[in-house]
Scaffold this motif. Structure first.
Motif, PDB file in Angstrom:
ATOM      1  N   ARG B 143       8.500   0.087   3.601  1.00 27.37           N
ATOM      2  CA  ARG B 143       7.421  -0.567   3.867  1.00 27.37           C
ATOM      3  C   ARG B 143       5.782  -1.171   2.860  1.00 27.37           C
ATOM      4  O   ARG B 143       6.453  -0.419   1.990  1.00 27.37           O
ATOM      5  CB  ARG B 143       7.019   0.573   4.539  1.00 27.37           C
ATOM      6  CG  ARG B 143       7.486   0.771   5.164  1.00 27.37           C
ATOM      7  CD  ARG B 143       6.786   1.461   6.428  1.00 27.37           C
ATOM      8  NE  ARG B 143       6.281   3.324   6.614  1.00 27.37           N
ATOM      9  CZ  ARG B 143       5.728   3.663   6.725  1.00 27.37           C
ATOM     10  NH1 ARG B 143       5.732   3.222   8.038  1.00 27.37           N
ATOM     11  NH2 ARG B 143       5.506   4.963   7.108  1.00 27.37           N
ATOM     12  N   GLU B 147      -4.040  -4.076   0.217  1.00 31.58           N
ATOM     13  CA  GLU B 147      -5.980  -3.778   0.877  1.00 31.58           C
ATOM     14  C   GLU B 147      -5.224  -5.118   2.023  1.00 31.58           C
ATOM     15  O   GLU B 147      -5.875  -6.369   1.694  1.00 31.58           O
ATOM     16  CB  GLU B 147      -6.804  -4.507   0.142  1.00 31.58           C
ATOM     17  CG  GLU B 147      -7.804  -3.868   0.554  1.00 31.58           C
ATOM     18  CD  GLU B 147      -8.787  -3.853  -0.463  1.00 31.58           C
ATOM     19  OE1 GLU B 147      -8.814  -4.314  -1.824  1.00 31.58           O
ATOM     20  OE2 GLU B 147     -10.230  -4.256  -0.409  1.00 31.58           O
ATOM     21  N   MET B 148      -6.509  -5.058   3.572  1.00 33.31           N
ATOM     22  CA  MET B 148      -6.646  -6.172   4.618  1.00 33.31           C
ATOM     23  C   MET B 148      -7.393  -6.947   3.633  1.00 33.31           C
ATOM     24  O   MET B 148      -8.856  -6.394   3.420  1.00 33.31           O
ATOM     25  CB  MET B 148      -7.378  -5.312   5.553  1.00 33.31           C
ATOM     26  CG  MET B 148      -8.049  -6.253   6.706  1.00 33.31           C
ATOM     27  SD  MET B 148      -7.856  -5.608   8.082  1.00 33.31           S
ATOM     28  CE  MET B 148      -9.430  -4.861   7.899  1.00 33.31           C
ATOM     29  N   ILE B 166       1.545  -3.878   5.398  1.00 30.62           N
ATOM     30  CA  ILE B 166       1.309  -3.022   6.357  1.00 30.62           C
ATOM     31  C   ILE B 166      -0.496  -2.400   5.412  1.00 30.62           C
ATOM     32  O   ILE B 166      -0.428  -2.698   4.358  1.00 30.62           O
ATOM     33  CB  ILE B 166       1.657  -1.445   5.868  1.00 30.62           C
ATOM     34  CG1 ILE B 166       2.531  -0.871   6.859  1.00 30.62           C
ATOM     35  CG2 ILE B 166       0.432   0.311   6.621  1.00 30.62           C
ATOM     36  CD1 ILE B 166       3.273   0.282   6.104  1.00 30.62           C
ATOM     37  N   GLU B 167      -1.475  -3.213   6.613  1.00 30.07           N
ATOM     38  CA  GLU B 167      -2.569  -3.587   5.504  1.00 30.07           C
ATOM     39  C   GLU B 167      -3.687  -2.157   6.109  1.00 30.07           C
ATOM     40  O   GLU B 167      -3.195  -1.537   7.642  1.00 30.07           O
ATOM     41  CB  GLU B 167      -3.025  -4.317   6.467  1.00 30.07           C
ATOM     42  CG  GLU B 167      -2.564  -6.034   6.360  1.00 30.07           C
ATOM     43  CD  GLU B 167      -3.533  -7.303   6.845  1.00 30.07           C
ATOM     44  OE1 GLU B 167      -4.362  -7.029   7.768  1.00 30.07           O
ATOM     45  OE2 GLU B 167      -3.171  -8.658   6.290  1.00 30.07           O
ATOM     46  N   MET B 168      -4.233  -2.078   5.331  1.00 29.48           N
ATOM     47  CA  MET B 168      -4.671  -0.786   4.837  1.00 29.48           C
ATOM     48  C   MET B 168      -6.037  -1.346   4.453  1.00 29.48           C
ATOM     49  O   MET B 168      -6.654  -2.395   3.871  1.00 29.48           O
ATOM     50  CB  MET B 168      -4.784   0.322   3.779  1.00 29.48           C
ATOM     51  CG  MET B 168      -3.059   0.031   3.648  1.00 29.48           C
ATOM     52  SD  MET B 168      -1.899   1.762   3.123  1.00 29.48           S
ATOM     53  CE  MET B 168      -2.668   3.361   4.342  1.00 29.48           C
ATOM     54  N   ASP B 173      -6.947   3.116  -0.550  1.00 31.68           N
ATOM     55  CA  ASP B 173      -5.716   3.665   0.617  1.00 31.68           C
ATOM     56  C   ASP B 173      -4.198   3.410   0.411  1.00 31.68           C
ATOM     57  O   ASP B 173      -3.209   4.450   0.050  1.00 31.68           O
ATOM     58  CB  ASP B 173      -6.112   3.102   1.952  1.00 31.68           C
ATOM     59  CG  ASP B 173      -7.052   3.264   2.587  1.00 31.68           C
ATOM     60  OD1 ASP B 173      -7.948   4.923   1.683  1.00 31.68           O
ATOM     61  OD2 ASP B 173      -7.939   2.951   3.169  1.00 31.68           O
ATOM     62  N   LYS B 182       3.760   7.110   2.333  1.00 31.75           N
ATOM     63  CA  LYS B 182       3.863   6.591   3.038  1.00 31.75           C
ATOM     64  C   LYS B 182       4.088   5.099   3.338  1.00 31.75           C
ATOM     65  O   LYS B 182       4.503   5.039   4.595  1.00 31.75           O
ATOM     66  CB  LYS B 182       2.388   7.055   3.824  1.00 31.75           C
ATOM     67  CG  LYS B 182       2.503   8.591   4.160  1.00 31.75           C
ATOM     68  CD  LYS B 182       0.572   9.137   4.948  1.00 31.75           C
ATOM     69  CE  LYS B 182       0.147   9.790   5.076  1.00 31.75           C
ATOM     70  NZ  LYS B 182      -0.439  10.324   5.340  1.00 31.75           N
TER      71      LYS B 182
END
Lengths: 355, 254
Positions: B143, B147-148, B166-168, B173, B182
């Motif tokens: 994973r 950053e989105m 995974i966008e955060m 974050d 995570k």
């Protein structure tokens, strides 16, 4: 002899397209004014449609189209209107930019002396007549509450009311179905004694007091978010997306509640250094939220056209970070996010919650 | 020791000054005559430049510009200018040099001269401590947090083949996700990664995927000053003082 011949149409218009979008209020301001190559005009408008935009706002400078009194060069605007129509887009035309022959020597194109109001009105009427059936709306001038946009004179709602009263009947006489928008005001709380700018709320109040309300069908609005989320409560003392509600309130107070507003500029900027910028992720979320808010909660708002789809060339300043596409048509994340939103009208959740 | 070092730098810049004077350009002479090097920066970009609580300008660029001014035998004079006005201020001769984490821009080189880069910013891959770091994004599995909407997210979209992206909401974050196991990997800016790695030590910094060169900027026609600045910078970058300066502002991990 070949050089003097009119340019050949080199780019096929293509088949008639239709916008597919769950939110019919999505719009974007294009910047085709200085775009030379026709294929780029076509591609820009196609990408606006593919993003899910139903509306595009574009600027048509008077000086470019009527460089001499009565001599019109419609070639560039013809190309834009033809491609916008073929892409199935509703085009809103912002008109302004005074040619040298219609203003004093040494003045800038934002100067429109009263003596030239009839000439500008005739241009607006000719524009509306030429594009009857494909043109949705015209906007008369831009941000007249800024001295910068008002010939470096102190802004005057009373004078602007006079300009509207000259243009409106001329447009209606030549193309009665054309919807005429009063020019969007720059959103800015300003002190009363500021000679360079007038508070937009004060300006609109004075425009009504001067009788300008009878000379527009809808109001163009600029509604930038600066660093605030789209749902930030409106406050006369700050610039935020919902400042549009304050202008709307003034319209209703003056009995203009039946008229719509159309947001012709809005948006967030994700420049890493500009003080009014937000992070890229915030820009994505706020932009989606703004379209959604207008769709679900603002029945009086016709559309939200975000600034700006693309610049013909990099501005090499924070302005580049308002763009949805780079100058070489690379989609920026906000473009992809709006495209995703337009397919299902679901605003992205805060992604950090997903882990 | 630091004084001896600056004397050496001064000798080098003196040579550059002679070369510039030979070309009939008095830009360096004007700076020396005034006794000050007017430095333009936007002090809102720590750790490169910021306004300290006491009101003075601090940061890596401030220290670097001070070194350059010393090498030229003058005092730095700070001009805190909004980012978008920096190049205009230089063109209008309100300042002599820009030192504000400015990436070189080939399209501006008709008007300005860029020094050699003094720092390469960019996107880095971070991973859990102890885990073998991938050499390129295509090799990443598991994973990957980004950053989105960021440049990192665009990189991941183009280059990641085998990992779940995974966008955060923020780089903080992303780093917290990697530190908290995570996410297996993250993509963040080098300076942010250095700062967090310094304080938490909860992830390691791997390969740098993009390179954004920060340079000092002078007017293109001010050749004598440009040469003197470059000569001074060359000496400064080779000095122990500069390494200490980097550690002070960017941390030991950078």
């Amino acid at each position: 002899m070949l050089l003097s011949a009119p340019p050949q149409q080199t780019v096929d218009l293509g088949p008639q397209q239709q916008v597919v979008s769950c939110n019919p209020k999505i719009g974007v301001h294009t910047r085709l004014t200085d775009e030379v190559e026709e294929w780029k005009i076509k591609l820009s408008l196609a990408l606006a449609r593919e993003m899910g935009a139903t509306w595009v706002v574009e600027y048509f400078p008077w000086a470019y189209i009527e460089p001499e009194p009565g001599r019109f060069d419609w070639r560039h605007s013809d190309v834009i209107l033809a491609h916008a129509s073929r892409q199935g887009l509703s085009l809103v035309a912002r008109l302004g930019y005074t040619p040298a022959w219609a203003r004093p020597d040494g003045s800038t194109p934002s100067m429109l002396p009263q003596a030239s109001w009839p000439a500008f009105a005739a241009f607006c009427a000719a524009f509306a007549a030429r594009y009857r059936g494909v043109l949705s709306r015209v906007v008369i001038w831009n941000e007249p509450n800024l001295a910068l946009e008002w010939g470096f004179r102190p802004p005057s709602p009373e004078q602007y009311s006079g300009l509207l009263s000259t243009c409106y009947p001329a447009i209606k006489a030549s193309a009665p179905e054309t919807i005429v928008l009063a020019g969007a005001l720059a959103p800015m709380p300003s002190p009363l004694d500021d000679p360079t700018a007038m508070d937009d709320l004060t300006y609109l109040e004075r425009l009504y007091a001067a009788g300008g309300g009878q000379y527009f069908d809808e109001l163009a609005v600029h509604s930038y978010g600066w660093a605030y989320p789209a749902d930030e409560p409106p406050d006369p003392g700050k610039v935020s997306f919902r400042r549009a509600e304050l202008l709307r309130g003034i319209m209703e107070t003056h009995g203009d509640g039946a008229k719509a507003c159309l947001i012709t500029e809005a948006g967030w900027n994700d420049h890493p250094r500009w003080t009014r910028a937000v992070s890229p992720s915030q820009r994505v979320l706020f932009t989606q939220q703004a379209y959604d808010l207008a769709y679900r909660s603002w029945p009086w708002c016709r559309a939200v056209a975000m600034w700006v789809l693309r610049f013909p060339w990099p501005q090499r300043s924070y302005q580049d970070y308002f763009a949805f596409l780079t100058s070489d048509f690379e989609p920026r994340p906000v473009y992809l996010a709006v495209k995703a939103y337009a397919s299902n009208c679901v605003v992205a959740e805060r992604p950090s919650q997903s882990l | 020791m630091r004084r001896r070092q600056f004397l050496r730098i001064l000798a080098v810049t003196g040579c550059a000054a002679v070369a510039g004077c030979a070309a009939g350009d008095n830009s360096l002479a004007l700076v020396r005559r005034s006794g000050r090097l007017r430095v333009g920066l936007d002090a809102s970009f720590p750790p490169f430049e910021a306004v300290a609580p006491e009101g003075n300008i601090v940061g890596l660029d401030a220290d670097l510009a001070s070194y350059v001014a010393s090498a030229l035998g003058v005092q730095p004079e700070w001009h805190n200018i909004a980012y978008d006005g920096l190049y205009d201020a230089l063109a209008a001769r309100q300042v002599d040099m820009l030192a504000s984490a400015l990436p070189s821009d080939p399209l501006r080189t008709r008007d300005v001269s860029y020094s050699q880069p003094y720092f390469y910013d960019g996107v880095v891959l971070i991973g859990e401590p102890g885990a073998p770091l991938a050499a390129k994004l295509a090799d990443v599995t598991g994973r990957l947090a980004v950053e989105m909407g960021s440049e990192s997210a665009a990189l991941a979209r183009r280059l990641v083949r085998r990992a779940e992206v995974i966008e955060m909401m923020s780089e903080a974050d992303v780093m917290a996700a990697v530190a908290g196991a995570k996410a297996d990997w993250g993509l963040v800016g080098l300076v942010s990664a250095c700062a967090h790695a310094e304080t938490s030590g909860s992830f390691v910094i791997g390969v740098q995927l993009t390179q954004v060169p920060y340079c000092l900027v002078t007017r293109a026609q001010d050749k004598a000053l440009s040469q003197a600045v470059s000569a001074a910078l060359e000496s400064i970058l080779a000095s122990a003082a500069w390494q200490a300066c980097r550690r002070k502002w960017l941390g030991a991990k950078c």
